[in-house]
Scaffold this active site. Structure first.
Site, PDB file in Angstrom:
ATOM      1  N   GLY A 141       6.288  -6.394   0.423  1.00  0.00           N
ATOM      2  CA  GLY A 141       5.525  -6.137   1.640  1.00  0.00           C
ATOM      3  C   GLY A 141       6.367  -6.448   2.858  1.00  0.00           C
ATOM      4  O   GLY A 141       7.605  -6.360   2.814  1.00  0.00           O
ATOM      5  N   SER A 142       5.697  -6.849   3.937  1.00  0.00           N
ATOM      6  CA  SER A 142       6.416  -7.015   5.204  1.00  0.00           C
ATOM      7  C   SER A 142       7.153  -8.363   5.254  1.00  0.00           C
ATOM      8  O   SER A 142       6.813  -9.309   4.542  1.00  0.00           O
ATOM      9  CB  SER A 142       5.434  -6.931   6.377  1.00  0.00           C
ATOM     10  OG  SER A 142       4.588  -8.063   6.394  1.00  0.00           O
ATOM     11  N   GLU A 183      10.564  -8.616  -2.065  1.00  0.00           N
ATOM     12  CA  GLU A 183      11.133  -7.324  -1.687  1.00  0.00           C
ATOM     13  C   GLU A 183      10.459  -6.955  -0.383  1.00  0.00           C
ATOM     14  O   GLU A 183       9.286  -6.594  -0.367  1.00  0.00           O
ATOM     15  CB  GLU A 183      10.876  -6.318  -2.812  1.00  0.00           C
ATOM     16  CG  GLU A 183      11.774  -5.104  -2.715  1.00  0.00           C
ATOM     17  CD  GLU A 183      11.160  -4.035  -1.856  1.00  0.00           C
ATOM     18  OE1 GLU A 183      11.545  -3.963  -0.663  1.00  0.00           O
ATOM     19  OE2 GLU A 183      10.325  -3.308  -2.351  1.00  0.00           O
ATOM     20  N   LEU A 184      11.204  -7.091   0.720  1.00  0.00           N
ATOM     21  CA  LEU A 184      10.594  -6.994   2.045  1.00  0.00           C
ATOM     22  C   LEU A 184      11.074  -5.725   2.755  1.00  0.00           C
ATOM     23  O   LEU A 184      11.558  -4.806   2.123  1.00  0.00           O
ATOM     24  CB  LEU A 184      10.899  -8.274   2.828  1.00  0.00           C
ATOM     25  CG  LEU A 184      10.527  -9.563   2.054  1.00  0.00           C
ATOM     26  CD1 LEU A 184      10.928 -10.807   2.810  1.00  0.00           C
ATOM     27  CD2 LEU A 184       9.042  -9.584   1.708  1.00  0.00           C
ATOM     28  N   GLU A 217      -5.439  -4.096  -0.699  1.00  0.00           N
ATOM     29  CA  GLU A 217      -6.863  -3.731  -0.629  1.00  0.00           C
ATOM     30  C   GLU A 217      -7.042  -2.325  -0.057  1.00  0.00           C
ATOM     31  O   GLU A 217      -8.047  -1.669  -0.314  1.00  0.00           O
ATOM     32  CB  GLU A 217      -7.631  -4.737   0.248  1.00  0.00           C
ATOM     33  CG  GLU A 217      -7.908  -6.081  -0.403  1.00  0.00           C
ATOM     34  CD  GLU A 217      -6.661  -6.926  -0.628  1.00  0.00           C
ATOM     35  OE1 GLU A 217      -5.646  -6.703   0.068  1.00  0.00           O
ATOM     36  OE2 GLU A 217      -6.691  -7.823  -1.507  1.00  0.00           O
ATOM     37  N   CYS A 271      10.307   1.479   2.071  1.00  0.00           N
ATOM     38  CA  CYS A 271      11.190   0.395   2.528  1.00  0.00           C
ATOM     39  C   CYS A 271      12.665   0.794   2.467  1.00  0.00           C
ATOM     40  O   CYS A 271      13.470   0.281   3.234  1.00  0.00           O
ATOM     41  CB  CYS A 271      10.936  -0.872   1.721  1.00  0.00           C
ATOM     42  SG  CYS A 271      11.007  -0.575  -0.042  1.00  0.00           S
ATOM     43  N   TRP A 289       0.813  -1.223   0.000  1.00  0.00           N
ATOM     44  CA  TRP A 289       0.000   0.000   0.000  1.00  0.00           C
ATOM     45  C   TRP A 289       0.842   1.266   0.000  1.00  0.00           C
ATOM     46  O   TRP A 289       0.321   2.347  -0.252  1.00  0.00           O
ATOM     47  CB  TRP A 289      -0.950   0.012   1.211  1.00  0.00           C
ATOM     48  CG  TRP A 289      -0.302  -0.424   2.499  1.00  0.00           C
ATOM     49  CD1 TRP A 289      -0.397  -1.658   3.084  1.00  0.00           C
ATOM     50  CD2 TRP A 289       0.572   0.336   3.340  1.00  0.00           C
ATOM     51  NE1 TRP A 289       0.358  -1.707   4.239  1.00  0.00           N
ATOM     52  CE2 TRP A 289       0.959  -0.493   4.419  1.00  0.00           C
ATOM     53  CE3 TRP A 289       1.067   1.643   3.308  1.00  0.00           C
ATOM     54  CZ2 TRP A 289       1.818  -0.068   5.436  1.00  0.00           C
ATOM     55  CZ3 TRP A 289       1.925   2.076   4.311  1.00  0.00           C
ATOM     56  CH2 TRP A 289       2.287   1.226   5.354  1.00  0.00           C
ATOM     57  N   ASN A 290       2.139   1.180   0.303  1.00  0.00           N
ATOM     58  CA  ASN A 290       2.897   2.435   0.491  1.00  0.00           C
ATOM     59  C   ASN A 290       3.277   3.100  -0.832  1.00  0.00           C
ATOM     60  O   ASN A 290       3.344   4.319  -0.925  1.00  0.00           O
ATOM     61  CB  ASN A 290       4.129   2.199   1.358  1.00  0.00           C
ATOM     62  CG  ASN A 290       5.108   1.249   0.738  1.00  0.00           C
ATOM     63  OD1 ASN A 290       4.729   0.340  -0.009  1.00  0.00           O
ATOM     64  ND2 ASN A 290       6.377   1.430   1.020  1.00  0.00           N
TER      65      ASN A 290
HETATM   66  P1  NAD Z   1       1.251  -6.618   7.531  1.00  0.00           P
HETATM   67  O1  NAD Z   1       2.404  -7.527   7.694  1.00  0.00           O
HETATM   68  O2  NAD Z   1       0.094  -6.797   8.451  1.00  0.00           O
HETATM   69  O3  NAD Z   1       0.720  -6.748   6.043  1.00  0.00           O
HETATM   70  C1  NAD Z   1      -0.539  -6.305   5.644  1.00  0.00           C
HETATM   71  C2  NAD Z   1      -0.482  -6.096   4.155  1.00  0.00           C
HETATM   72  O4  NAD Z   1       0.022  -7.280   3.534  1.00  0.00           O
HETATM   73  C3  NAD Z   1      -1.829  -5.835   3.551  1.00  0.00           C
HETATM   74  O5  NAD Z   1      -1.666  -4.890   2.496  1.00  0.00           O
HETATM   75  C4  NAD Z   1      -2.258  -7.172   2.985  1.00  0.00           C
HETATM   76  O6  NAD Z   1      -2.972  -7.029   1.780  1.00  0.00           O
HETATM   77  C5  NAD Z   1      -0.956  -7.856   2.698  1.00  0.00           C
HETATM   78  N1  NAD Z   1      -0.993  -9.279   3.028  1.00  0.00           N
HETATM   79  C6  NAD Z   1      -1.207  -9.833   4.229  1.00  0.00           C
HETATM   80  N2  NAD Z   1      -1.156 -11.169   4.162  1.00  0.00           N
HETATM   81  C7  NAD Z   1      -0.896 -11.466   2.875  1.00  0.00           C
HETATM   82  C8  NAD Z   1      -0.706 -12.665   2.167  1.00  0.00           C
HETATM   83  N3  NAD Z   1      -0.748 -13.870   2.778  1.00  0.00           N
HETATM   84  N4  NAD Z   1      -0.458 -12.604   0.855  1.00  0.00           N
HETATM   85  C9  NAD Z   1      -0.385 -11.428   0.231  1.00  0.00           C
HETATM   86  N5  NAD Z   1      -0.544 -10.247   0.839  1.00  0.00           N
HETATM   87  C10 NAD Z   1      -0.790 -10.269   2.152  1.00  0.00           C
HETATM   88  O7  NAD Z   1       1.842  -5.189   7.648  1.00  0.00           O
HETATM   89  P2  NAD Z   1       1.278  -3.733   7.427  1.00  0.00           P
HETATM   90  O8  NAD Z   1       0.667  -3.217   8.690  1.00  0.00           O
HETATM   91  O9  NAD Z   1       0.481  -3.573   6.172  1.00  0.00           O
HETATM   92  O10 NAD Z   1       2.645  -2.989   7.131  1.00  0.00           O
HETATM   93  C11 NAD Z   1       3.637  -2.948   8.109  1.00  0.00           C
HETATM   94  C12 NAD Z   1       4.924  -3.452   7.608  1.00  0.00           C
HETATM   95  O11 NAD Z   1       4.865  -3.823   6.253  1.00  0.00           O
HETATM   96  C13 NAD Z   1       5.976  -2.386   7.660  1.00  0.00           C
HETATM   97  O12 NAD Z   1       6.616  -2.406   8.884  1.00  0.00           O
HETATM   98  C14 NAD Z   1       6.892  -2.729   6.541  1.00  0.00           C
HETATM   99  O13 NAD Z   1       7.913  -3.552   6.999  1.00  0.00           O
HETATM  100  C15 NAD Z   1       6.112  -3.589   5.642  1.00  0.00           C
HETATM  101  N6  NAD Z   1       5.923  -3.034   4.310  1.00  0.00           N
HETATM  102  C16 NAD Z   1       6.959  -3.132   3.457  1.00  0.00           C
HETATM  103  C17 NAD Z   1       6.840  -2.629   2.195  1.00  0.00           C
HETATM  104  C18 NAD Z   1       7.970  -2.724   1.220  1.00  0.00           C
HETATM  105  O14 NAD Z   1       8.020  -1.946   0.305  1.00  0.00           O
HETATM  106  N7  NAD Z   1       8.843  -3.689   1.359  1.00  0.00           N
HETATM  107  C19 NAD Z   1       5.664  -2.019   1.803  1.00  0.00           C
HETATM  108  C20 NAD Z   1       4.593  -1.944   2.705  1.00  0.00           C
HETATM  109  C21 NAD Z   1       4.746  -2.475   3.964  1.00  0.00           C
END
Ligand code: NAD
Length: 479
Positions: free
Chosen positions: A230-231, A252-253, A180, A286, A153-154
């Protein structure tokens, strides 16, 4: 619904699908908490249709010549530039970043499509010397197949679009699941791709319950490659799924980028640039500069200039022209910031300073915050804040700071400021990161590889490496 937001839906099998007969989730504006849209969620049948469509789309798109694929991607870049202002509003409404930041994201996305379009025409295989008369040995690069891609989402446009541009350039098709929380802006990218001439079934977009959709997609024999941004915790789940089904995966985490400021630099301009870089997108990047190690001799001057710059930032609704930092993208980040500050406020040897400028009520706002700490044993030094909190700590020598900077599991981006050639060389050789900027905060361009080491993931996007992730070499021995 505010008129300036966008139509939401799924896109699959060449068709836009709205909310009829489907569960929906609210999309909210993080600056006001107002609901701005209703996002339909894919049923299991929708996901199956998207998969079948991706298979058909792959068969069609892979036969389009590399030149024509490249031309379509470059046309997509042009359309994104023409539509940048309108799409920027959609990003700001759903994600919160300021309009100039959102516009910058679209323009960088356009650059990425252009780069990928050019790169489509540059990829070539090899002709190997033969070991026997009459034998011809070829290595051809083939598209890996339909891809399951997951965006965060970022950077709701740039991040999934980087995957899309590269996989299309390689001749692949996809089912993409953007976040979402921020669905609308990426749908504008899909519209631009279709208007530019991408084969309609080559791109499919679904939303849903993320773990359920991820499991469904990755388990399908149609999917040949997985890409996730993502995370780290979710990355582990995706990697486990991909492993179970023997699919190659790019991850890419998160990162917690060290910024090392040595004592031979002009420290005030570095501190001002550091503060500006740190609070972009409210710190939710990130590769954002994230842990500040400053040589003792220049530490206090750095802190003074950094905090002055950070605390002068006007925090508000990203749609407001005066705003320099928008809200956090969702309420989860506010809870995370509160926990980090509470930990720092009670930690020995740490002090918390916060901007005293007013912030609007009702949204997910957090004021720029600085944590001054003598030790790395405070949560915000160990855990990626992914928000507007900047820990700053002094160091005494090169060996010590490299050990401290390399101590975490993260290894995405790093930054160093030094004049001495030996110091710069030592940092470049020994900092365990996938991307390093020296005397600069410029860490990512379309032509450079983007990715991390250790827990920050594996596989690379961007550059020639990015396209390679969607290609497989095939050896042909012909007599
Ligand atoms: P979170 O770990 O709860 O992830 C939620 C996000 O991940 C939602 O957008 C959801 O759609 C997606 N998600 C969750 N489970 C999934 C799955 N099994 N398959 C696919 N997508 C899934 O974290 P958060 O609160 O959204 O974000 C916090 C952390 O996320 C941050 O601390 C950061 O480390 C990380 N982040 C990293 C990036 C990056 O560019 N690497 C981008 C956004 C967030």
């Amino acid at each position: 619904m505010p008129a300036q937001y966008t139509a939401l839906g799924l896109y699959l099998d060449g068709e836009w699908i709205g909310s009829r007969d489907r569960d929906c989730v609210d999309v909210t504006n993080p600056a006001t908490s107002a609901v701005i849209g209703q996002l339909p969620l894919a049923t299991p049948d929708d996901v199956d249709r998207a998969l079948a469509s991706a298979q058909q789309g792959f068969e069609a798109w892979r036969t389009v010549s590399a030149w024509d694929r490249g031309a379509v991607l470059k046309r997509t870049a042009e359309l994104l530039r023409e539509r940048a202002d309108a799409i920027a509003r959609v990003i700001t409404l759903e994600e919160g970043k300021t309009l100039p930041e959102a516009r910058g994201e679209i323009l960088r996305t356009a650059d990425t499509f252009e780069w990928s379009g050019e790169e489509a025409r540059h990829r070539c295989g090899r002709l190997l010397p033969s070991g026997a008369p009459g034998v011809r040995q070829l290595v051809v690069e083939e598209p890996v197949g339909p891809v399951a891609a997951f965006g965060p989402w970022n950077f709701p446009v740039l991040s999934p679009a980087r995957k899309l541009a590269e996989l299309l350039a390689a001749g692949c098709s996809c089912v993409i699941k953007p976040a979402e929380e921020t669905p609308g802006s990426f749908l504008e990218v899909v519209r631009a791709c279709l208007d530019a001439g991408v084969t309609e079934r080559a791109v499919n977009v679904v939303f849903g319950d993320p773990p359920v959709v991820a499991e469904h997609l990755i388990a399908s024999p149609i999917i040949r490659k997985v890409s996730f941004t993502g995370s780290i915790p979710v990355g582990r789940e995706i990697a486990a799924l991909a492993g179970r089904h023997l699919k190659p995966v790019s991850l890419e985490l998160g990162g917690h980028a060290p910024v090392i400021v040595f004592d031979d630099v002009d420290v005030v301009p570095v501190a001002i640039a550091a503060a500006r870089a740190k609070f972009r997108n409210a710190g939710q990047i990130c590769v954002v500069p994230s842990r500040f190690f400053v040589h003792r001799k220049v530490h206090d001057r750095f802190v003074e200039a950094f905090t002055k710059t950070a605390f002068a930032l006007r925090v508000g609704d990203g749609l407001d022209e005066a705003t320099e930092m928008g809200p956090l993208a969702n309420a989860r980040r506010v809870v995370a910031m509160a926990a980090l500050v509470e930990d720092a406020a009670t930690a020995v040897g740490a002090t918390v300073q916060t901007s005293d400028r007013d912030v609007p009520q009702g949204g997910s706002f957090w004021r720029p915050t600085v944590v001054l700490t003598q030790s790395d044993d405070v949560c915000v030094m160990r855990e990626e804040p992914f928000g507007p909190i900047a820990p700053i700590t002094p160091f005494s020598d090169l060996r010590e700071v490299l050990t401290r900077a390399n101590a975490l599991g993260y290894g995405l981006a790093g930054y160093a400021f030094a004049r001495s050639f030996e110091t710069r060389r030592a940092v470049a050789d020994r900092l365990a990161v996938g991307m390093l900027a020296i005397n600069s905060f410029e860490i990512s361009t379309p032509e450079s590889p983007f990715g991390g080491v250790k827990d920050s993931g594996h596989g690379t996007e961007g550059g020639i490496e990015g396209l390679a992730a969607y290609l497989v070499p095939k050896y042909v021995n012909e007599r």
